[in-house]
Structure formats: C-alpha cells, structure tokens
Design a protein around this motif. Structure first.
Motif, mmCIF file in Angstrom:
data_model
loop_
_atom_site.group_PDB
_atom_site.id
_atom_site.type_symbol
_atom_site.label_atom_id
_atom_site.label_comp_id
_atom_site.label_asym_id
_atom_site.label_seq_id
_atom_site.Cartn_x
_atom_site.Cartn_y
_atom_site.Cartn_z
ATOM 1 N N LYS A 199 65.963 28.261 48.638
ATOM 2 C CA LYS A 199 64.597 28.146 48.115
ATOM 3 C C LYS A 199 63.880 26.947 48.733
ATOM 4 C CE LYS A 199 61.982 27.958 43.780
ATOM 5 N NZ LYS A 199 62.069 27.905 42.309
ATOM 6 N N ILE A 200 64.590 25.825 48.839
ATOM 7 C CA ILE A 200 64.009 24.619 49.454
ATOM 8 C C ILE A 200 63.698 24.870 50.926
ATOM 9 C CG2 ILE A 200 64.491 22.233 50.108
ATOM 10 C CD1 ILE A 200 66.092 21.942 47.544
ATOM 11 N N MET A 201 64.618 25.556 51.606
ATOM 12 C CA MET A 201 64.408 25.836 53.027
ATOM 13 C C MET A 201 63.203 26.748 53.233
ATOM 14 S SD MET A 201 66.610 24.180 54.822
ATOM 15 C CE MET A 201 66.581 25.010 56.388
ATOM 16 N N GLU A 202 63.023 27.734 52.390
ATOM 17 C CA GLU A 202 61.868 28.625 52.495
ATOM 18 C C GLU A 202 60.565 27.871 52.275
ATOM 19 O OE1 GLU A 202 62.460 31.767 49.747
ATOM 20 O OE2 GLU A 202 64.077 32.739 50.904
ATOM 21 N N GLN A 203 60.551 26.989 51.287
ATOM 22 C CA GLN A 203 59.363 26.185 51.019
ATOM 23 C C GLN A 203 59.057 25.255 52.202
ATOM 24 O OE1 GLN A 203 60.208 24.212 47.321
ATOM 25 N NE2 GLN A 203 59.651 25.982 46.056
ATOM 26 N N PHE A 204 60.098 24.679 52.759
ATOM 27 C CA PHE A 204 59.928 23.768 53.891
ATOM 28 C C PHE A 204 59.365 24.511 55.107
ATOM 29 C CE2 PHE A 204 61.426 21.632 57.709
ATOM 30 C CZ PHE A 204 61.085 20.305 57.450
ATOM 31 N N GLU A 205 59.954 25.659 55.427
ATOM 32 C CA GLU A 205 59.492 26.436 56.578
ATOM 33 C C GLU A 205 58.062 26.925 56.378
ATOM 34 O OE1 GLU A 205 62.337 29.501 57.107
ATOM 35 O OE2 GLU A 205 63.837 28.197 58.053
ATOM 36 N N TYR A 221 55.468 23.983 56.900
ATOM 37 C CA TYR A 221 55.234 23.568 58.287
ATOM 38 C C TYR A 221 55.056 24.745 59.243
ATOM 39 C CZ TYR A 221 56.449 18.889 56.734
ATOM 40 O OH TYR A 221 56.459 17.675 56.079
ATOM 41 N N GLY A 222 54.959 25.946 58.716
ATOM 42 C CA GLY A 222 54.688 27.112 59.546
ATOM 43 C C GLY A 222 55.839 27.575 60.396
ATOM 44 N N LEU A 223 57.050 27.147 60.083
ATOM 45 C CA LEU A 223 58.213 27.516 60.892
ATOM 46 C C LEU A 223 58.644 28.961 60.676
ATOM 47 C CD1 LEU A 223 60.342 24.268 60.445
ATOM 48 C CD2 LEU A 223 58.782 24.849 62.309
ATOM 49 N N ASN A 224 58.103 29.602 59.657
ATOM 50 C CA ASN A 224 58.434 31.008 59.399
ATOM 51 C C ASN A 224 57.460 31.960 60.091
ATOM 52 O OD1 ASN A 224 56.292 30.201 57.825
ATOM 53 N ND2 ASN A 224 56.884 31.414 56.034
ATOM 54 N N LEU A 225 56.513 31.423 60.829
ATOM 55 C CA LEU A 225 55.532 32.238 61.541
ATOM 56 C C LEU A 225 56.025 32.567 62.943
ATOM 57 C CD1 LEU A 225 52.291 30.230 60.625
ATOM 58 C CD2 LEU A 225 53.103 32.336 59.540
ATOM 59 N N PRO A 226 55.466 33.612 63.581
ATOM 60 C CA PRO A 226 55.779 33.859 65.001
ATOM 61 C C PRO A 226 55.365 32.659 65.860
ATOM 62 C CG PRO A 226 54.635 35.729 64.010
ATOM 63 C CD PRO A 226 54.569 34.620 63.004
ATOM 64 N N LEU A 227 55.993 32.531 67.003
ATOM 65 C CA LEU A 227 55.749 31.360 67.853
ATOM 66 C C LEU A 227 54.277 31.216 68.212
ATOM 67 C CD1 LEU A 227 56.710 28.987 69.543
ATOM 68 C CD2 LEU A 227 57.265 30.585 71.384
ATOM 69 N N TRP A 228 53.612 32.311 68.572
ATOM 70 C CA TRP A 228 52.217 32.209 69.005
ATOM 71 C C TRP A 228 51.317 31.716 67.870
ATOM 72 C CZ3 TRP A 228 48.286 35.103 66.747
ATOM 73 C CH2 TRP A 228 48.689 36.187 65.953
ATOM 74 N N ARG A 229 51.644 32.106 66.636
ATOM 75 C CA ARG A 229 50.861 31.628 65.491
ATOM 76 C C ARG A 229 51.150 30.155 65.196
ATOM 77 N NH1 ARG A 229 50.792 35.402 60.333
ATOM 78 N NH2 ARG A 229 49.384 33.695 59.741
ATOM 79 N N GLN A 230 52.390 29.738 65.403
ATOM 80 C CA GLN A 230 52.721 28.326 65.232
ATOM 81 C C GLN A 230 51.927 27.470 66.220
ATOM 82 O OE1 GLN A 230 56.925 27.301 64.953
ATOM 83 N NE2 GLN A 230 57.439 29.407 64.389
ATOM 84 N N VAL A 231 51.860 27.949 67.474
ATOM 85 C CA VAL A 231 51.120 27.207 68.504
ATOM 86 C C VAL A 231 49.645 27.114 68.154
ATOM 87 C CG1 VAL A 231 50.385 27.223 70.913
ATOM 88 C CG2 VAL A 231 52.763 27.775 70.335
ATOM 89 N N LEU A 232 49.045 28.239 67.764
ATOM 90 C CA LEU A 232 47.625 28.240 67.396
ATOM 91 C C LEU A 232 47.366 27.340 66.190
ATOM 92 C CD1 LEU A 232 46.633 32.012 67.806
ATOM 93 C CD2 LEU A 232 46.107 30.094 69.328
#
Length: 320
Positions: free
Chosen positions: A59-65, A68-79
């Motif tokens: 649960k903590i890991m999901e909230q953390f990701e 900070y947007g770490l659960n998004l696709p790479l291109w969305r993280q970059v944008l």
C-alpha cells in the motif's frame, strides 16, 4: 532583427533545448541500473516492513509510486517532469518527502553561485593584467612564462587542484586555512582559488589574443601616425576595446564554473549544489536530480543570451 524578436526567438530555443535536456536526463536515469526503490534509503526504511506487514508495504509503495508518477508510462513521466520544471513546480524530494526542493535549492544554490562569482572575479583580476603583459611583451620570455602559467592552469582540473590544496593546507600548512566546512570568509578562499585557476588561463590567453589583434587595426595605426603617445594609445584604445570582447568569455565562464563547483564542493565538504546533485543522482531521486539539471542548463543558456544582448548593446558593430 529587433531586440524583442531576437529575445523571443532565443527564449523559444531555450525552452526547446531544456525540454530535450530533461527528456534525455530522465531516460538515462530511468534505464540506469538500480533505482530509488533499490537505494539504501528505501532498503533501510521499507525492507523490514516488507517481511512484517506485506499488505501495508504494498500500500505504501503504491502511494509512493502514484505521488511521484512512477506508475505511469515512461512518456507520461517525461511529459510530467517537463511540465513541472518549466512551470517551476519542482515538488518534493524523494529522499525527504516533507521537504520542498525549492527550499533545498534556496540554501545550496547561493553557495555555489558565490563560489562561481568569486572565482570569475579573481580570474578577471589576475588574468586580464597577465594577458595585457603577454600581448605587450609578445614573443619574449615574459610572454612565454605567462603562456606557460595559463596552460598549466587550464591543464590541471579544479578537483585535482582541490585535492592538492587539501593535502597542503590540511597536512603541511595545517591551521592556516580551513579545508572543510562552510560558515566563515576563510572557507571561501581555497575553493575559489581552485575554481579560478583554469579560468585565469582562459582569460589571460583570450586577452592576449584580443589585444594583439586590436593593436593591429587601422585606427591604432592612425593614432600612431597622429602622434598619440604609446601608453595612452594602448590603454585608451587597445585595452578598452579588447575588454569589450572579454564579455563573450566571462559570461559563459560563470555558468560553467557553477558546474565545476559540484566536484570542488565535494572535496571541501561545502553544502552547495554539488552535494545536492551527488545525493540526488546516487539515490535516484528523480525530482531533485532533474531539477538540478534543469537549473544548470537554464543558467548556462540564459547567461549566454544576456551576453549576446549586452555585447550587441555596447558594441554598435555587432548586429543581433
């Protein structure tokens, strides 16, 4: 081209370049071995929790990701990071989620800027007279000595000179000048000297070449023909016009010296931008690392823009 159009065009170029810098930097960090999840910080904090309470851990890991947007696709993280940097919404550090990145930079960036400014001023104070002497004594032993000193200063990296300074003033001449820490004016001396050594060589060589070229121009020959005395002619017409060209060196030198402080700060244990960047990249703190790269890139490009504008304003021969 008018000044307004020129500035607008350059601002667009700066924005596009910064977008590319952020994209490349983020992708390189993303595909680098390791990652923030495997850093010592996460291992110390969350590793015990993973075995004791797996549900809470996930649960903590999901909230953390998600934060900070770490659960998004790479291109969305970059944008996402491009948008946040260009809007100066730097967010919070991964290492210290409760601490804003802007607050960290308010403490570290002025220190690095002070060291860079001090080193550039010292390089001008020493380098300009050396360049003038070398130009006026061209092809003599004085010129060769100045050129050798300039090349030596450029050849020795600032961080190597910093290590030498630490050994000298930490062991041989112990107690004369501090080699670690920050807080007094004495703490500035050694880092500034290390950073200025290479710049002194650049300024001296550029001043020498510029003055030699200036003294060959037609208006100098005309002044000689009119009987203008040698020293007034050299300093009023030669040195003055050569100093104008020095702006093209001094501006970028300041920006690149800020980058050079990163290594010197590590050696002298100075809490500047160097420590922030070192901590950010080694622990894969994406927001802090990308913001540091963004600030350095912005500083270099904005200073280059200001140099072009100032140079065109003080020299009517230059067209934007």
């Amino acid at each position: 081209m008018t000044v307004a159009k020129f500035v607008l065009k350059r601002i667009v170029q700066i924005i596009i370049t910064l977008m590319l810098v952020i994209t490349v930097s983020y992708i390189m960090m993303y595909y680098s071995p390791g990652g923030f999840m495997n850093s010592n910080i996460m291992a110390t904090v969350l590793a015990p929790l993973q075995g004791q309470n797996p549900v809470l851990y996930h649960k903590i890991m999901e909230q953390f990701e998600s934060r900070y947007g770490l659960n998004l696709p790479l291109w969305r993280q970059v944008l996402k990071y491009i948008w946040h940097e260009l809007t100066f919404n730097f967010g919070n550090s991964m290492q210290n989620p409760s601490l804003k990145i802007s607050d960290q930079l308010k403490q570290s960036l002025p220190i690095s800027s002070l060291l860079a400014l001090g080193s550039v001023l010292l390089s001008v104070i020493i380098g300009v007279p050396l360049g003038i002497i070398a130009a006026l004594k061209r092809n003599t032993w004085i010129d060769y000595v100045v050129s050798s000193i300039s090349l030596a200063g450029q050849a020795i990296p600032a961080f190597v000179l910093a290590v030498i300074m630490v050994l000298l003033f930490g062991v041989v001449f112990q107690g004369i000048l501090p080699v670690t820490g920050w807080g007094t004016w004495k703490d500035v001396i050694l880092p500034v000297i290390c950073l200025a050594a290479g710049n002194i060589g650049v300024v001296a060589r550029y001043m020498r070449g510029s003055l030699i070229e200036t003294l060959r121009l037609d208006y100098i020959r005309t002044a000689k023909a009119k009987g203008v005395k040698y020293w007034p002619m050299v300093f009023k017409h030669g040195v003055k016009n050569s100093l104008t060209a020095m702006i093209t060196v001094i501006g970028p030198q300041f920006a690149f010296t800020v980058m050079g402080t990163i290594w010197v700060e590590q050696i002298f244990a100075i809490p500047g931008l160097g420590q922030v960047m070192q901590s950010a990249f080694t622990s894969f703190d994406y927001p802090l690392a990308i913001t540091s790269v963004f600030l350095l890139g912005s500083m270099i490009m904005v200073i280059n823009l200001l140099v072009d504008i100032v140079y065109a304003l003080i020299d009517p021969r230059v067209k934007l």
